[in-house]
Motif scaffolding. Structure first.
Motif, PDB file in Angstrom:
ATOM      1  N   HIS A 221       0.869  -1.192   0.000  1.00  0.00           N
ATOM      2  CA  HIS A 221       0.000   0.000   0.000  1.00  0.00           C
ATOM      3  C   HIS A 221       0.894   1.228   0.000  1.00  0.00           C
ATOM      4  O   HIS A 221       1.852   1.284   0.781  1.00  0.00           O
ATOM      5  CB  HIS A 221      -0.847   0.083   1.271  1.00  0.00           C
ATOM      6  CG  HIS A 221      -1.750  -1.069   1.455  1.00  0.00           C
ATOM      7  ND1 HIS A 221      -2.893  -1.264   0.711  1.00  0.00           N
ATOM      8  CD2 HIS A 221      -1.695  -2.096   2.329  1.00  0.00           C
ATOM      9  CE1 HIS A 221      -3.481  -2.375   1.106  1.00  0.00           C
ATOM     10  NE2 HIS A 221      -2.774  -2.906   2.084  1.00  0.00           N
ATOM     11  N   LEU A 223       0.467   5.161   0.754  1.00  0.00           N
ATOM     12  CA  LEU A 223      -0.453   6.187   1.238  1.00  0.00           C
ATOM     13  C   LEU A 223       0.190   7.537   0.966  1.00  0.00           C
ATOM     14  O   LEU A 223       1.261   7.832   1.508  1.00  0.00           O
ATOM     15  CB  LEU A 223      -0.700   6.015   2.743  1.00  0.00           C
ATOM     16  CG  LEU A 223      -0.875   4.568   3.252  1.00  0.00           C
ATOM     17  CD1 LEU A 223      -1.117   4.559   4.763  1.00  0.00           C
ATOM     18  CD2 LEU A 223      -2.025   3.884   2.522  1.00  0.00           C
ATOM     19  N   SER A 267      -3.380   5.081  -2.151  1.00  0.00           N
ATOM     20  CA  SER A 267      -4.458   5.804  -1.468  1.00  0.00           C
ATOM     21  C   SER A 267      -4.104   7.276  -1.486  1.00  0.00           C
ATOM     22  O   SER A 267      -2.939   7.645  -1.247  1.00  0.00           O
ATOM     23  CB  SER A 267      -4.587   5.354  -0.014  1.00  0.00           C
ATOM     24  OG  SER A 267      -4.952   3.999   0.043  1.00  0.00           O
ATOM     25  N   LYS A 300     -10.504  12.460   8.473  1.00  0.00           N
ATOM     26  CA  LYS A 300     -10.957  11.176   7.885  1.00  0.00           C
ATOM     27  C   LYS A 300      -9.766  10.468   7.236  1.00  0.00           C
ATOM     28  O   LYS A 300      -9.609   9.251   7.340  1.00  0.00           O
ATOM     29  CB  LYS A 300     -12.021  11.430   6.809  1.00  0.00           C
ATOM     30  CG  LYS A 300     -13.378  11.800   7.354  1.00  0.00           C
ATOM     31  CD  LYS A 300     -14.380  11.832   6.205  1.00  0.00           C
ATOM     32  CE  LYS A 300     -15.320  13.008   6.392  1.00  0.00           C
ATOM     33  NZ  LYS A 300     -15.889  13.549   5.192  1.00  0.00           N
ATOM     34  N   THR A 301      -8.933  11.225   6.563  1.00  0.00           N
ATOM     35  CA  THR A 301      -7.760  10.629   5.905  1.00  0.00           C
ATOM     36  C   THR A 301      -6.791  10.078   6.948  1.00  0.00           C
ATOM     37  O   THR A 301      -6.279   8.953   6.793  1.00  0.00           O
ATOM     38  CB  THR A 301      -7.045  11.686   5.023  1.00  0.00           C
ATOM     39  OG1 THR A 301      -8.012  12.247   4.147  1.00  0.00           O
ATOM     40  CG2 THR A 301      -5.909  11.083   4.227  1.00  0.00           C
ATOM     41  N   SER A 303      -7.446   9.026   9.880  1.00  0.00           N
ATOM     42  CA  SER A 303      -8.009   7.822  10.497  1.00  0.00           C
ATOM     43  C   SER A 303      -7.916   6.611   9.531  1.00  0.00           C
ATOM     44  O   SER A 303      -7.532   5.503   9.930  1.00  0.00           O
ATOM     45  CB  SER A 303      -9.443   8.154  10.910  1.00  0.00           C
ATOM     46  OG  SER A 303     -10.227   7.048  10.931  1.00  0.00           O
ATOM     47  N   TYR A 304      -8.209   6.831   8.249  1.00  0.00           N
ATOM     48  CA  TYR A 304      -8.129   5.749   7.270  1.00  0.00           C
ATOM     49  C   TYR A 304      -6.678   5.254   7.106  1.00  0.00           C
ATOM     50  O   TYR A 304      -6.404   4.050   7.164  1.00  0.00           O
ATOM     51  CB  TYR A 304      -8.690   6.237   5.925  1.00  0.00           C
ATOM     52  CG  TYR A 304      -8.552   5.225   4.815  1.00  0.00           C
ATOM     53  CD1 TYR A 304      -9.150   3.960   4.915  1.00  0.00           C
ATOM     54  CD2 TYR A 304      -7.810   5.516   3.669  1.00  0.00           C
ATOM     55  CE1 TYR A 304      -9.003   3.020   3.906  1.00  0.00           C
ATOM     56  CE2 TYR A 304      -7.666   4.579   2.651  1.00  0.00           C
ATOM     57  CZ  TYR A 304      -8.255   3.337   2.775  1.00  0.00           C
ATOM     58  OH  TYR A 304      -8.100   2.405   1.782  1.00  0.00           O
ATOM     59  N   TYR A 305      -5.742   6.180   6.954  1.00  0.00           N
ATOM     60  CA  TYR A 305      -4.335   5.811   6.808  1.00  0.00           C
ATOM     61  C   TYR A 305      -3.853   5.083   8.078  1.00  0.00           C
ATOM     62  O   TYR A 305      -3.092   4.115   7.999  1.00  0.00           O
ATOM     63  CB  TYR A 305      -3.463   7.057   6.575  1.00  0.00           C
ATOM     64  CG  TYR A 305      -3.474   7.629   5.159  1.00  0.00           C
ATOM     65  CD1 TYR A 305      -4.370   7.190   4.203  1.00  0.00           C
ATOM     66  CD2 TYR A 305      -2.567   8.619   4.779  1.00  0.00           C
ATOM     67  CE1 TYR A 305      -4.370   7.728   2.918  1.00  0.00           C
ATOM     68  CE2 TYR A 305      -2.556   9.150   3.490  1.00  0.00           C
ATOM     69  CZ  TYR A 305      -3.473   8.704   2.564  1.00  0.00           C
ATOM     70  OH  TYR A 305      -3.467   9.226   1.289  1.00  0.00           O
ATOM     71  N   SER A 306      -4.309   5.544   9.245  1.00  0.00           N
ATOM     72  CA  SER A 306      -3.857   4.929  10.507  1.00  0.00           C
ATOM     73  C   SER A 306      -4.289   3.467  10.579  1.00  0.00           C
ATOM     74  O   SER A 306      -3.556   2.623  11.111  1.00  0.00           O
ATOM     75  CB  SER A 306      -4.404   5.697  11.714  1.00  0.00           C
ATOM     76  OG  SER A 306      -3.907   7.016  11.687  1.00  0.00           O
ATOM     77  N   LYS A 307      -5.481   3.152  10.057  1.00  0.00           N
ATOM     78  CA  LYS A 307      -5.936   1.748  10.061  1.00  0.00           C
ATOM     79  C   LYS A 307      -5.017   0.883   9.195  1.00  0.00           C
ATOM     80  O   LYS A 307      -4.658  -0.230   9.580  1.00  0.00           O
ATOM     81  CB  LYS A 307      -7.374   1.660   9.527  1.00  0.00           C
ATOM     82  CG  LYS A 307      -8.390   2.052  10.566  1.00  0.00           C
ATOM     83  CD  LYS A 307      -9.796   1.642  10.159  1.00  0.00           C
ATOM     84  CE  LYS A 307     -10.765   2.305  11.114  1.00  0.00           C
ATOM     85  NZ  LYS A 307     -11.594   3.346  10.492  1.00  0.00           N
ATOM     86  N   LEU A 308      -4.648   1.385   8.040  1.00  0.00           N
ATOM     87  CA  LEU A 308      -3.753   0.609   7.167  1.00  0.00           C
ATOM     88  C   LEU A 308      -2.374   0.451   7.818  1.00  0.00           C
ATOM     89  O   LEU A 308      -1.741  -0.597   7.721  1.00  0.00           O
ATOM     90  CB  LEU A 308      -3.620   1.289   5.801  1.00  0.00           C
ATOM     91  CG  LEU A 308      -4.885   1.204   4.932  1.00  0.00           C
ATOM     92  CD1 LEU A 308      -4.776   2.117   3.719  1.00  0.00           C
ATOM     93  CD2 LEU A 308      -5.131  -0.231   4.461  1.00  0.00           C
TER      94      LEU A 308
END
Ligand code: 3PG
Length: 405
Positions: A221, A223, A267, A300-301, A303-308
Motif C-alpha cells: 500500500h 499512502l 491511497s 478522515k484521511t 483515520s483511514y491511513y492509521s488503520k492501514l
C-alpha cells in the motif's frame, strides 16, 4: 555487504577527503539555516579523525533553488558544535582551496564551499568517468583516504561520491556504517504487508522510486501525502486546477500511468485542511477551489491511513503530511507518526522534517530506525544498489583482493 570503515585504516597524519551531507533546510526569508540536524550528525566522524587533516565537503541546495547557498553559515554552526576553529574557504577546486588543503595540520578541519559551485558536481557520471573530472583529478592528489559519510546523497553518482573512490582508498564514515548495518538487519526480516507513507517535495525522484518499490515487492500500500499526494489527486482529476509546480504535466502524466498500472496500491487523501488567512479550514478534496493552499490532511484521511498502518508488517514513512511547524496544521503529521509509533510493525522514519517532528512529539523511542535521509533511503528500500554503496563495495574489494582489482 562488505564495506571498509574508519577502523580499517591508520588515520594518523593522513589527509582525508570527508564527504558529508550538510544539506539543511534554509529559511527563504532570512537565508539562515532552520534545522541543523545534518550538521550535528557529521560531528561523530569528524571527531573520529582527530589525528588527521580533515577536508569536509558537502553540497547545499540545488542550483536555481532558494536553498542554494554557500557554506559559510554551516562553518559557523560546525565551529560551535565542535567547539574548535573551523577553517573555511570560499572555493572548491581552485588555487585558494588547494592552498588551504596543502597547509592543513593534524587536528585541523577545513570546510570547502558548496560542492555544487563546481559544475561537474551537478551531473551524474559512471564511476570511471567521474574519476576523470577536473574535481577529482585536481584534488585527489592531496588525499590519502576518501571517507563517504553522506548517506542522504548515496543515490547520487556525483564526482565527490563515486569519483574519488576510483583513485584513492575509500571507506564509510560512522553515519553510513550505522545506517547500512541497521537497515540491512531490518530488511532481512522485513514482514509484509509493506505500507509506505510517502510525502515530500522531490516529486520526480519519488515517482521513480515508487515504481521500483512496487516492482520489487516492497510496497503493498502506498499512502500519499504532501505535494506528491496532490500530484496523484491531479492525475485522478480530483484536483482540477494546476498545482504550479516544475514540470507539472510530466509528473502528473507519470502519476496517471502508475495509477493505471497499479490501481490497488495507491491511497490519496479524502479530506484536507487549507489555510484561509492563517486559519485552518477543513474540507473534502472535491470542494477545493482554485488558489486554495493545502496545508494538512483532514481527520478522515488520518483515520483511514492509521488503520492501514496498524495492519502493516513493515511501515516506512517519508515526508511530512503538512506544515506541521505551524501548530494548527500539525495534526496530520502528528496523527500519522503516532499511528506508526504505536503499530506492531517494523518502523522506519525518513527525512529531516519527520526526524524533528518525532522529537517534538516525543515518539522517537518507539521507532526502529530513524534517518535524516529522504530520497536515498526510499531508493535503498527498493532493494536497488545505490551508487555510493557500490563505490564503497568496489573500494573494499580492491583493498581486500588487490590482485583482482
Ligand atoms: C537530500 O536532501 O535528499 C540530499 O541532500 C540530496 O539532495 P539532492 O536531491 O538535491 O541531490
Amino acid at each position: 555487504m562488505k564495506v571498509l570503515t574508519l577502523d580499517d585504516f591508520d588515520l594518523k597524519d593522513k589527509t582525508i577527503f570527508l564527504r558529508v551531507d550538510m544539506n539543511c533546510p534554509i529559511d527563504p526569508d532570512t537565508m539562515e539555516i532552520s534545522g541543523t540536524k545534518r550538521i550535528e550528525e557529521a560531528i561523530e566522524t569528524i571527531k573520529s579523525l582527530e589525528e588527521s587533516k580533515v577536508v569536509v565537503a558537502t553540497h547545499q541546495g540545488r542550483v536555481g533553488n532558494k536553498d542554494y547557498t554557500g557554506m559559510d553559515k554551516h562553518a559557523k554552526v560546525l565551529e560551535k558544535l565542535l567547539n574548535k576553529e573551523i577553517k573555511y574557504v570560499e572555493d572548491v577546486i581552485g588555487a585558494a582551496a588547494q592552498h588551504e588543503i596543502k597547509n592543513l595540520q593534524n587536528g585541523q578541519v577545513l570546510l570547502l564551499d558548496n560542492l555544487r559551485l563546481c559544475a561537474e558536481e551537478n551531473y551524474e557520471f559512471a564511476p570511471k568517468e567521474a574519476a576523470k573530472t577536473i574535481m577529482v583529478s585536481r584534488l585527489s592528489k592531496y588525499f590519502d583516504l576518501c571517507v563517504l559519510d553522506s548517506f542522504p546523497s548515496a543515490h547520487r553518482s556525483h564526482p565527490s561520491i563515486v569519483g574519488f573512490p576510483q583513485v584513492i582508498p575509500a571507506c564509510a564514515g560512522r553515519i553510513v556504517e550505522r545506517e547500512v548495518r541497521n537497515l540491512d538487519e531490518i530488511m532481512t526480516v522485513a514482514k509484509a504487508p509493506h505500507v509506505i507513507v510517502l510525502g515530500g517535495s522531490k516529486v520526480l525522484d519519488r515517482l521513480e522510486a515508487i515504481k521500483l518499490l512496487i516492482q520489487n515487492r516492497r510496497a503493498d500500500h502506498i499512502l500519499l501525502t504532501g505535494l506528491i499526494g496532490n500530484v496523484f489527486m491531479r492525475a485522478q482529476a480530483r484536483i482540477k486546477s494546476p498545482l504550479g509546480i516544475k514540470r507539472e504535466e510530466e509528473v502528473v502524466a507519470k502519476a496517471h500511468t502508475l495509477i493505471g498500472e497499479y490501481p490497488d496500491v495507491f491511497s490519496t487523501p479524502v479530506d484536507i485542511a487549507i489555510d484561509k488567512d492563517g486559519e485552518r479550514v477543513e474540507m473534502d478534496v472535491r470542494d477545493l477551489a482554485k488558489g486554495d493552499n493545502i496545508y494538512d490532511l483532514g481527520p478522515k484521511t488520518v483515520s483511514y491511513y492509521s488503520k492501514l498502518i496498524a495492519g502493516a508488517g513493515t511501515v516506512f514513512i517519508s515526508g511530512p503530511a503538512g506544515f506541521f511547524e505551524k501548530e494548527n496544521f500539525s495534526s496530520g503529521t502528528k496523527g500519522l507518526l503516532s499511528a506508526v509509533a504505536n503499530s506492531m510493525a517494523t518502523t522506519i522514519v525518513s527525512g529531516g522534517h519527520l526526524t524533528s517532528a518525532l522529537k517534538r512529539y516525543g515518539l522517537a523511542e518507539q521507532i526502529n530506525h530513524i534517518s535524516t535521509a529522504g530520497g536515498a533511503l526510499v531508493l535503498y528500500l527498493t532493494g536497488e544498489k545505490l551508487p555510493m554503496m557500490k563505490s564503497l563495495e568496489d573500494a573494499a574489494d580492491r583493498k581486500l583482493n588487490p590482485r583482482t582489482a
